[in-house]
Design a protein around this motif. Structure first.
Motif, short mmCIF file in Angstrom:
data_model
loop_
_atom_site.label_atom_id
_atom_site.label_comp_id
_atom_site.label_asym_id
_atom_site.label_seq_id
_atom_site.Cartn_x
_atom_site.Cartn_y
_atom_site.Cartn_z
N ARG A 30 0.85 -1.19 0.00
CA ARG A 30 0.00 0.00 0.00
C ARG A 30 0.88 1.24 0.00
O ARG A 30 1.89 1.29 0.71
N VAL A 31 0.46 2.22 -0.78
CA VAL A 31 1.17 3.49 -0.83
C VAL A 31 0.18 4.55 -0.36
O VAL A 31 -0.91 4.69 -0.93
N THR A 32 0.54 5.26 0.72
CA THR A 32 -0.35 6.28 1.27
C THR A 32 0.22 7.65 0.99
O THR A 32 1.42 7.90 1.21
N PHE A 33 -0.64 8.51 0.49
CA PHE A 33 -0.28 9.89 0.14
C PHE A 33 -0.94 10.82 1.14
O PHE A 33 -2.14 10.70 1.39
N HIS A 34 -0.18 11.73 1.72
CA HIS A 34 -0.68 12.73 2.68
C HIS A 34 -0.38 14.11 2.11
O HIS A 34 0.80 14.44 1.89
N ALA A 35 -1.42 14.92 1.90
CA ALA A 35 -1.20 16.29 1.42
C ALA A 35 -0.60 17.10 2.56
O ALA A 35 -1.16 17.14 3.65
N LYS A 36 0.54 17.72 2.33
CA LYS A 36 1.18 18.54 3.37
C LYS A 36 0.70 19.99 3.32
O LYS A 36 0.89 20.73 4.27
N ARG A 37 0.10 20.37 2.21
CA ARG A 37 -0.41 21.74 2.07
C ARG A 37 -1.86 21.69 1.62
O ARG A 37 -2.23 20.87 0.81
N MET A 38 -2.65 22.57 2.14
CA MET A 38 -4.05 22.65 1.74
C MET A 38 -4.19 23.76 0.70
O MET A 38 -4.75 24.82 0.96
N ILE A 39 -3.62 23.51 -0.47
CA ILE A 39 -3.69 24.49 -1.55
C ILE A 39 -4.12 23.79 -2.83
O ILE A 39 -3.99 22.57 -2.96
N GLN A 40 -4.64 24.58 -3.74
CA GLN A 40 -4.95 24.05 -5.06
C GLN A 40 -3.62 23.98 -5.80
O GLN A 40 -2.99 25.01 -6.03
N GLY A 41 -3.17 22.80 -6.12
CA GLY A 41 -1.83 22.66 -6.67
C GLY A 41 -1.79 22.21 -8.11
O GLY A 41 -2.81 21.90 -8.72
N ARG A 42 -0.59 22.17 -8.62
CA ARG A 42 -0.31 21.61 -9.93
C ARG A 42 0.09 20.16 -9.75
O ARG A 42 0.34 19.70 -8.65
N TYR A 43 0.22 19.47 -10.85
CA TYR A 43 0.71 18.10 -10.78
C TYR A 43 2.18 18.15 -10.37
O TYR A 43 2.96 18.95 -10.89
N THR A 44 2.54 17.31 -9.41
CA THR A 44 3.94 17.17 -8.99
C THR A 44 4.33 15.70 -9.17
O THR A 44 3.48 14.82 -9.17
N PHE A 45 5.62 15.46 -9.29
CA PHE A 45 6.09 14.15 -9.69
C PHE A 45 7.14 13.62 -8.72
O PHE A 45 7.93 14.37 -8.18
N GLY A 46 7.13 12.33 -8.55
CA GLY A 46 8.13 11.64 -7.76
C GLY A 46 8.22 10.21 -8.26
O GLY A 46 7.76 9.90 -9.37
#
Length: 166
Positions: free
Chosen positions: A114-130
């Protein structure tokens, strides 16, 4: 070819994907050569079906707070293999992998993680990559025998439902 790990998909996975994409039962039945299918009406859960499709990439188009996706890998390398996760998280997102070590032997050929993603900022963002890389045994020159990389693509969005009306 010696990929080490593969992400298997069967016909039912493709049917779920087509359902999530909005194809109707009769259109899918024509693709499956008459085999009857019945898409569930899931509303907002439809995205979950696409996010959990067992492909070697993870795209989250609307990360509001936290989201966990599941993948299953099959070992096609040496029978006794151990893979360790390395993550480069997309900007503004914390990523955790559970389990972070995959162990394969003569009885264990497939492992789910399982891969869990946690938003660190509450902003409307762009696509980011990792990316997430599974690496197995290390040789004398400190290089991995197998390096199985999957891209991580995330776009954070503001979750207006978490704000109370004033």
């Amino acid at each position: 070819m010696d990929p080490g790990l593969v992400y298997d998909m069967g016909p039912s996975d493709y049917v779920r994907f087509l359902c999530a994409m909005g194809y109707n039962d009769s259109a899918i039945s024509s693709i499956t050569q008459g085999e009857k299918t019945q898409c569930r009406k899931l509303g907002a859960a439809t995205n979950d079906m696409v996010e959990d499709l067992n492909v070697p990439s993870i795209t989250i188009p609307e990360l509001r707070q936290n989201l966990t996706v599941t993948r299953t890998v099959t070992n096609v390398g040496p029978v006794n293999s151990v893979y360790i996760a390395r993550v480069r998280a997309p900007d503004g997102v914390r990523v955790t992998v559970e389990p972070s070590i995959l162990v394969f032997d003569s009885r264990t050929k497939k492992v789910e993680f399982r891969v869990t993603f946690h938003a660190k900022r509450m902003i409307q963002g762009r696509y980011t990559f990792g990316h997430l890389i599974w690496e197995d045994g290390y040789g004398d020159d400190d290089s991995s025998s197998h390096s199985v990389r999957i891209p991580l693509v995330v776009r954070t969005v503001i979750d207006y439902s978490s704000y109370a009306e004033t």
